[in-house]
Design an enzyme around this catalytic site. Structure first.
Site, PDB file in Angstrom:
ATOM      1  N   PRO A  32     -19.881  87.112  40.737  1.00  0.00           N
ATOM      2  CA  PRO A  32     -18.796  86.582  39.893  1.00  0.00           C
ATOM      3  C   PRO A  32     -17.559  87.474  39.914  1.00  0.00           C
ATOM      4  CG  PRO A  32     -20.533  87.567  38.536  1.00  0.00           C
ATOM      5  CD  PRO A  32     -21.036  87.570  39.951  1.00  0.00           C
ATOM      6  N   GLN A  86     -21.825  82.149  34.778  1.00  0.00           N
ATOM      7  CA  GLN A  86     -21.974  83.423  34.061  1.00  0.00           C
ATOM      8  C   GLN A  86     -21.234  83.369  32.726  1.00  0.00           C
ATOM      9  OE1 GLN A  86     -19.812  87.149  34.661  1.00  0.00           O
ATOM     10  NE2 GLN A  86     -21.762  88.086  35.232  1.00  0.00           N
ATOM     11  N   CYS A 133     -19.373  93.956  32.566  1.00  0.00           N
ATOM     12  CA  CYS A 133     -17.906  93.985  32.609  1.00  0.00           C
ATOM     13  C   CYS A 133     -17.361  95.157  31.784  1.00  0.00           C
ATOM     14  CB  CYS A 133     -17.339  92.664  32.089  1.00  0.00           C
ATOM     15  SG  CYS A 133     -15.542  92.649  32.152  1.00  0.00           S
ATOM     16  N   HIS A 200     -24.985  96.183  39.776  1.00  0.00           N
ATOM     17  CA  HIS A 200     -23.789  96.841  40.313  1.00  0.00           C
ATOM     18  C   HIS A 200     -24.060  98.340  40.195  1.00  0.00           C
ATOM     19  CE1 HIS A 200     -19.120  97.486  39.979  1.00  0.00           C
ATOM     20  NE2 HIS A 200     -19.665  98.120  40.990  1.00  0.00           N
ATOM     21  N   ASN A 231     -25.414  95.404  44.453  1.00  0.00           N
ATOM     22  CA  ASN A 231     -23.987  95.066  44.494  1.00  0.00           C
ATOM     23  C   ASN A 231     -23.149  96.333  44.374  1.00  0.00           C
ATOM     24  OD1 ASN A 231     -21.728  94.331  41.976  1.00  0.00           O
ATOM     25  ND2 ASN A 231     -21.423  93.444  43.992  1.00  0.00           N
ATOM     26  N   GLY A 232     -21.996  96.269  45.040  1.00  0.00           N
ATOM     27  CA  GLY A 232     -21.028  97.358  44.935  1.00  0.00           C
ATOM     28  C   GLY A 232     -20.654  97.912  46.291  1.00  0.00           C
ATOM     29  N   GLY A 233     -19.388  97.757  46.652  1.00  0.00           N
ATOM     30  CA  GLY A 233     -18.854  98.403  47.848  1.00  0.00           C
ATOM     31  C   GLY A 233     -19.387  97.854  49.161  1.00  0.00           C
TER      32      GLY A 233
HETATM   33  C1  LIG Z   1     -11.115  91.098  40.133  1.00  0.00           C
HETATM   34  C2  LIG Z   1     -12.551  91.263  39.731  1.00  0.00           C
HETATM   35  C3  LIG Z   1     -13.098  90.400  38.804  1.00  0.00           C
HETATM   36  C4  LIG Z   1     -14.437  90.548  38.419  1.00  0.00           C
HETATM   37  N1  LIG Z   1     -14.974  89.665  37.526  1.00  0.00           N
HETATM   38  C5  LIG Z   1     -16.293  89.759  37.194  1.00  0.00           C
HETATM   39  C6  LIG Z   1     -16.899  88.799  36.346  1.00  0.00           C
HETATM   40  O1  LIG Z   1     -16.277  87.823  35.908  1.00  0.00           O
HETATM   41  N2  LIG Z   1     -18.209  88.973  36.033  1.00  0.00           N
HETATM   42  C7  LIG Z   1     -18.946  90.025  36.526  1.00  0.00           C
HETATM   43  O2  LIG Z   1     -20.129  90.136  36.219  1.00  0.00           O
HETATM   44  N3  LIG Z   1     -18.396  90.915  37.362  1.00  0.00           N
HETATM   45  C8  LIG Z   1     -17.103  90.800  37.715  1.00  0.00           C
HETATM   46  N4  LIG Z   1     -16.564  91.676  38.604  1.00  0.00           N
HETATM   47  C9  LIG Z   1     -17.424  92.680  39.246  1.00  0.00           C
HETATM   48  C10 LIG Z   1     -17.929  92.179  40.602  1.00  0.00           C
HETATM   49  O3  LIG Z   1     -18.809  91.089  40.454  1.00  0.00           O
HETATM   50  C11 LIG Z   1     -18.660  93.306  41.338  1.00  0.00           C
HETATM   51  O4  LIG Z   1     -19.727  93.738  40.535  1.00  0.00           O
HETATM   52  C12 LIG Z   1     -17.760  94.500  41.621  1.00  0.00           C
HETATM   53  O5  LIG Z   1     -16.517  94.089  42.139  1.00  0.00           O
HETATM   54  C13 LIG Z   1     -18.436  95.457  42.604  1.00  0.00           C
HETATM   55  O6  LIG Z   1     -18.664  94.821  43.833  1.00  0.00           O
HETATM   56  P1  LIG Z   1     -17.696  95.085  45.098  1.00  0.00           P
HETATM   57  O7  LIG Z   1     -17.508  96.586  45.181  1.00  0.00           O
HETATM   58  O8  LIG Z   1     -18.462  94.499  46.244  1.00  0.00           O
HETATM   59  O9  LIG Z   1     -16.411  94.384  44.823  1.00  0.00           O
HETATM   60  C14 LIG Z   1     -15.229  91.574  38.978  1.00  0.00           C
HETATM   61  C15 LIG Z   1     -14.657  92.437  39.914  1.00  0.00           C
HETATM   62  C16 LIG Z   1     -13.343  92.289  40.294  1.00  0.00           C
HETATM   63  C17 LIG Z   1     -12.770  93.227  41.318  1.00  0.00           C
END
Ligand SMILES: Cc1cc2nc3c(=O)[nH]c(=O)nc-3n(C[C@H](O)[C@H](O)[C@H](O)COP(=O)(O)O)c2cc1C
Length: 348
Positions: A32, A86, A133, A200, A231-233
């Site tokens: 999400p 979510q 969040c 995450h 999840n993450g990066g």
């Molecule tokens: C712009 C943005 C909006 C996000 N919105 C949500 C959200 O609505 N719900 C949620 O659980 N995580 C949210 N996240 C977190 C992401 O789902 C993810 O956990 C986080 O970006 C780490 O993954 P990544 O490093 O692959 O981007 C958001 C992240 C970003 C950058």
């Protein structure tokens, strides 16, 4: 329906999570992202092979008291299945009311790839609870990541959600928030019928940047029997494979790695890097822009942000982005995509 007995509660065994897990391949979900994972983008990610797509987080309180706008945010098309909604919030009764509303009325139907809109308002395939969040306006309500360190309320919320729906319930958490790490948190919920978790691997104080703790994700297997997604990066194929190896997770939640690169899901599935030419990228942009226009979002900031993300790494990205951001309607957007120097050269 077969059920797995787990303490006093039960997990339904025949849900999409268990189906995907029993296929024996890693599961790749579009995680999400508020302001990004809207129906047009989810549809495009699905077309490139995403196994599961998540909505943007939606406020359980807003759905309880003023649902119209939030329901619109959750609109989905049949080709997005399985689709997980979510919710975030701080009060169990808001989650209950929100889910009751969604199940009673279904979600608004989005226009799908073939330009058709289903007349059926379907509920989502699953519900997810946001325990990750870190954004100020969310945590100051006592919602999102702070709930990991407020376990009693978190537990009440999970119980309320599980009692409100037959559909599988999942959670999204962080590696650590305050005194509570992912393992303590999952252990505290271990008697509740959760089907899946996205972990995450960053702490709440890290926000969205910095190192990702995949060892924590790996250890989560000892306290969580359901599907675990790391999840993450995760931004490229090599990183994805390393994350799967290190975390031994059932799959991955892909977030920013898919922005402007929805074909990342195809790379993950085919295990081959994909380098699209600009005309090929532009064709994907056009598909997403058409879906946005068909869903009444052609002048929204969201679609222009998405289209700009596709320009990352292009030599004339700045100019193309400026043209896209200046558009205020669908014909202008279409023209900006088609008229970019690269596209003209390729006669798209
Ligand atoms: C712009 C943005 C909006 C996000 N919105 C949500 C959200 O609505 N719900 C949620 O659980 N995580 C949210 N996240 C977190 C992401 O789902 C993810 O956990 C986080 O970006 C780490 O993954 P990544 O490093 O692959 O981007 C958001 C992240 C970003 C950058």
């Amino acid at each position: 329906m077969t059920r797995i007995k787990k303490n006093r509660q039960t997990v339904k065994a025949d849900n999409f999570w268990t189906d995907l897990k029993s296929a024996g391949r890693p599961i790749f979900a579009l995680a999400p992202m508020a302001g990004w994972t809207d129906s047009p983008f989810r549809q495009v990610c699905k077309s490139f092979g995403a196994d599961i797509v998540y909505s943007e987080m939606a406020s359980a309180a807003a759905l309880t008291f003023q649902p119209e706008n939030t329901l619109r945010l959750l609109a989905s098309a049949p080709r997005e299945r399985p689709y997980v909604v979510q919710l975030f919030g701080a009060q169990p009764q808001h989650f209950q009311a929100a889910i009751a509303l969604i199940i009673r009325h279904g979600l608004p139907a989005a226009v799908s790839g073939r330009g058709s809109r289903s007349h059926r308002r379907l509920p989502p395939d699953g519900f997810d609870i946001n325990f990750g969040c870190p954004v100020r306006k969310v945590v100051k309500q006592g919602a999102g990541a702070v709930l990991m360190d407020n376990k009693k309320i978190a537990r009440e919320i999970v119980k309320a959600v599980c009692a409100s729906t037959d559909r599988p319930v999942s959670i999204k958490i962080r590696a650590r928030v305050g005194r509570t790490d992912a393992l303590v948190f999952l252990d505290y919920l271990s008697d509740l019928p959760l089907a899946a978790v996205i972990i995450h691997g960053r702490t709440m104080s890290q926000g969205h940047n910095g190192p990702v703790d995949l060892e924590m994700v790996r250890s989560a297997r000892n306290c969580f029997p359901g599907v675990i997604l790391a999840n993450g990066g995760i931004l490229d194929l090599a990183g994805a494979n390393a994350a799967l190896r290190q975390s031994r997770a059932d799959g991955l939640g892909i977030a920013r790695g898919a922005l402007g690169r929805p074909w990342f899901f195809q790379e993950l599935k085919s295990q081959k890097e994909i380098h699209l030419s600009w005309p090929e990228k532009a064709a994907v942009m056009l598909e997403q822009a058409r879906l946005a226009a068909a869903n009444g979002e052609s002048d929204s900031l969201e679609i222009r942000k998405h289209l700009c993300a596709y320009c990352r790494g292009e030599r004339t990205a700045g100019k193309i982005r400026a043209n896209l951001m200046a558009c205020s309607d669908w014909p202008a957007l279409l023209k900006a995509i088609k008229n970019s120097k690269h596209l003209l050269a390729a006669r798209i």
